[in-house]
Design an enzyme around this catalytic site. Structure first.
Site, mmCIF file in Angstrom:
data_model
loop_
_atom_site.group_PDB
_atom_site.id
_atom_site.type_symbol
_atom_site.label_atom_id
_atom_site.label_comp_id
_atom_site.label_asym_id
_atom_site.label_seq_id
_atom_site.Cartn_x
_atom_site.Cartn_y
_atom_site.Cartn_z
ATOM 1 N N LYS A 44 0.846 -1.192 0.000
ATOM 2 C CA LYS A 44 0.000 0.000 0.000
ATOM 3 C C LYS A 44 0.887 1.250 0.000
ATOM 4 C CE LYS A 44 -3.845 1.749 2.900
ATOM 5 N NZ LYS A 44 -4.646 1.389 4.094
ATOM 6 N N SER A 118 -9.346 1.174 3.361
ATOM 7 C CA SER A 118 -8.600 2.044 2.488
ATOM 8 C C SER A 118 -7.566 1.297 1.655
ATOM 9 C CB SER A 118 -7.894 3.123 3.331
ATOM 10 O OG SER A 118 -6.972 2.521 4.259
ATOM 11 N N SER A 142 -9.421 -1.360 7.536
ATOM 12 C CA SER A 142 -8.939 -1.246 6.162
ATOM 13 C C SER A 142 -8.234 -2.490 5.653
ATOM 14 C CB SER A 142 -7.997 -0.042 6.029
ATOM 15 O OG SER A 142 -8.691 1.151 6.307
#
Length: 569
Positions: A44, A118, A142
């Protein structure tokens, strides 16, 4: 190394480029051997990779780190190959995957629906098979919601187990690095390679993880109040998941959800949100045009709280934690829907705050209360979208959750992500010690389907196989026993018969209570089987057989009972 910054349009393999921020060509690698050798991973874009820009989905914030994040360094040292960085909700603020200037990441099964955030890009590249595993982050869900929406595993470890040095904070005291993988076994292997204390991370901990699995007969909590926000397909999928857990040996226990919900609400509806502002304060102030809505409003809400209000919120959180923790006296794990419903990208754009809040109904409290969690696929809904459940356990229960989660995942028969590839055989969970068990042979009322078989199953015993004794035994129908029972008596070698039996395996800690229930003249002795091996099993005192019927000719208790039934008929 060439960095390929991708436009927001279909990538060369047909997948939306919005899932990727940067791909590196060739992949970054340190070595070709190690426990993760040959596996490809992505991270990420709020996790640092040396000399690759970290943007957190905010180009104006971009910086180029001089070191890998600790967790990235560990994975590279274990032989994994880094493919690049993935898209996210800006500053890891959201659970839907639409809050990025690089574009909304679509669901891997239906691009009209949200991917979940996310950590949206990391989930997408695993679900579509572009990476073998990926790193996300998880502050409020997330690392779990995108797993549930894309039919993959999301492992949210105990806080402090994976280092967050080199990870841009969202709310630093509750942040976790999470792992996405197509199977629980792979996620556990990655956790084994990546975890460890890091003195450069102020929140890293030397945790001693529980090294024994939950018992075969386990208790799982389910909230006493569940809201699926009108989504009947998700409700029915959860009902089926609960039934599967019961078939696997679980007992459902209702738990009071009020303290968990109260704790979760504090994350954004109290002074605790100030920690999100604190993480970005030096960049946030005065940068109205660089931060998208609703991210700016959510983070900005943390500006107005006082230190006293923050202390009050912390005390309230501790109170909720005290109320919630009593549930662990009654359950081994808590099971919740990973997300109660799913929305289209258009719906999320139309009402981004309220719908995002709904997605976190069963995730927000977990890190605040210092629990571990594992999101696992549960079903494909009739509309073709995935549904998942999350196993939640006390801090340090990571390996236990993995073992139970793998049992459940393989019971579903689902494929890996959106690839259509079947699940591989279950793997050994690396952090678990070999279970201590004892084998016991049964010949009568404890056989499967017989009246006393529950004394075995309620202690977590499992049937290994059917077998026969050596021809050194006689079997007798003992008079006056309730329920009817046989007695197995050892005689001179070769002067008896081969008697049918079953061999069960039982946790060692349960064996004493089982033996204590055996009434005389029965007992436990070492039996010799027809293959020459030995096993503990039921035997009988010789005196009790003097006036008993010798039924050895039937070759076993089950055959004797069948003959008796035929005789009556």
């Amino acid at each position: 190394m060439v960095q390929l910054r991708l436009p927001v349009q279909p990538d060369r393999d047909g997948s939306p480029a919005a899932a990727w921020i940067v791909r590196t060509e060739p992949p970054i690698a340190l070595r070709d051997e190690g426990p993760l050798a040959g596996l490809r991973f992505a991270v990420k874009d709020n996790i640092d990779v040396e000399d690759v820009a970290t943007t957190a989905a905010c180009p104006a914030f971009s910086y180029r780190p001089q070191r890998h994040a600790s967790v990235v360094q560990r994975l590279l040292a274990a032989g994994a190959r880094l493919l690049g960085k993935t898209n996210l909700d800006q500053f890891a603020c959201g659970l839907n995957g639409t809050r990025s200037p690089y574009g909304a990441v679509p669901n891997a099964f239906n691009p009209a629906y949200v991917c979940g955030g996310s950590s949206s890009g990391s989930a997408y590249v695993v679900a579509t098979g572009q990476a073998d595993f990926a790193l996300g982050t998880d502050t409020a869900g997330s690392g779990r919601v995108p797993a549930g929406f894309n039919n993959i595993v999301g492992l949210k470890p105990s806080k402090g187990l994976l280092s967050t040095r080199g990870v841009l904070p969202a709310a630093q005291s509750v942040d976790c690095v999470s792992i996405f993988a197509p199977t629980v076994g792979m996620a556990a292997r990655v956790l084994q390679a990546a975890h460890g204390h890091d003195p450069e991370d102020p929140y890293s901990r030397k945790l001693k993880l529980v090294d024994r699995p939950f018992p075969a007969r386990f208790r799982f909590g389910v909230p006493d109040r569940l809201n699926f926000f009108g989504d009947e397909l998700s409700r029915l999928a959860f009902v089926q998941a609960v039934q599967t857990l019961q078939e696997l040996g679980g007992t459902r226990v209702a738990v009071d959800y009020r303290p968990l919900a109260g704790a979760g609400a504090l994350l954004y509806e109290s002074a605790l949100v100030a920690e999100r502002y604190a993480a970005l304060r030096s960049f946030f102030d005065g940068r109205d045009g660089d931060i998208i809505e609703p991210v700016r409003s959510i983070i900005g809400a943390g500006c107005g709280y006082s230190a006293a209000e923050w202390c009050e919120a912390q005390a309230m959180l501790r109170s909720y934690g005290q109320l919630a923790d009593v549930m662990w006296d009654r359950i081994d794990t808590l099971v919740v829907p990973t997300a109660p419903t799913i929305y289209t990208i258009a719906q999320m754009h139309a009402d981004p705050v309220a719908l995002n809040r709904n997605l976190g109904a069963y995730t927000n409290f977990v890190n605040l209360l210092d629990y571990a969690a594992l999101a696992v696929p549960a079903a494909m809904r009739p509309d073709g979208l995935p549904f998942g459940i999350t196993f939640i356990g006390a801090c340090g229960s990571d390996w236990q959750l993995a073992e139970l989660g793998q049992r459940f995942h393989h019971a579903t028969g689902l494929p890996q992500g959106a690839t259509g590839v079947p699940l591989p055989p279950p793997e050994s969970i690396p952090g678990l010690a070999a279970p201590r068990t004892v084998k016991v042979a049964v010949v009568g009322a404890h056989l499967s389907g017989m009246p006393l078989n529950g004394q075995l199953t309620e202690r977590g015993a499992t049937l290994l196989r059917s077998a026969h004794t050596a021809p050194d035994y006689r079997l007798y129908a003992l008079p006056g026993t309730t329920p009817p029972k046989p007695g197995l008596l050892r005689v001179a070698p070769g002067s008896g018969a081969r008697i049918a039996l079953e061999i069960w395996e039982m946790p060692l800690e349960q064996y004493g209570s089982f033996v204590a229930m055996i009434p005389p003249p029965l007992g436990i002795a070492t039996l010799r089987l027809d293959d020459g091996t030995q096993v503990q099993g039921f035997s009988c005192e010789a005196l009790a057989t003097e006036h008993a019927e010798d039924i050895s000719e039937f070759g076993g208790w089950r055959a004797y009972l069948a003959a008796q039934t035929e005789r009556v008929a």
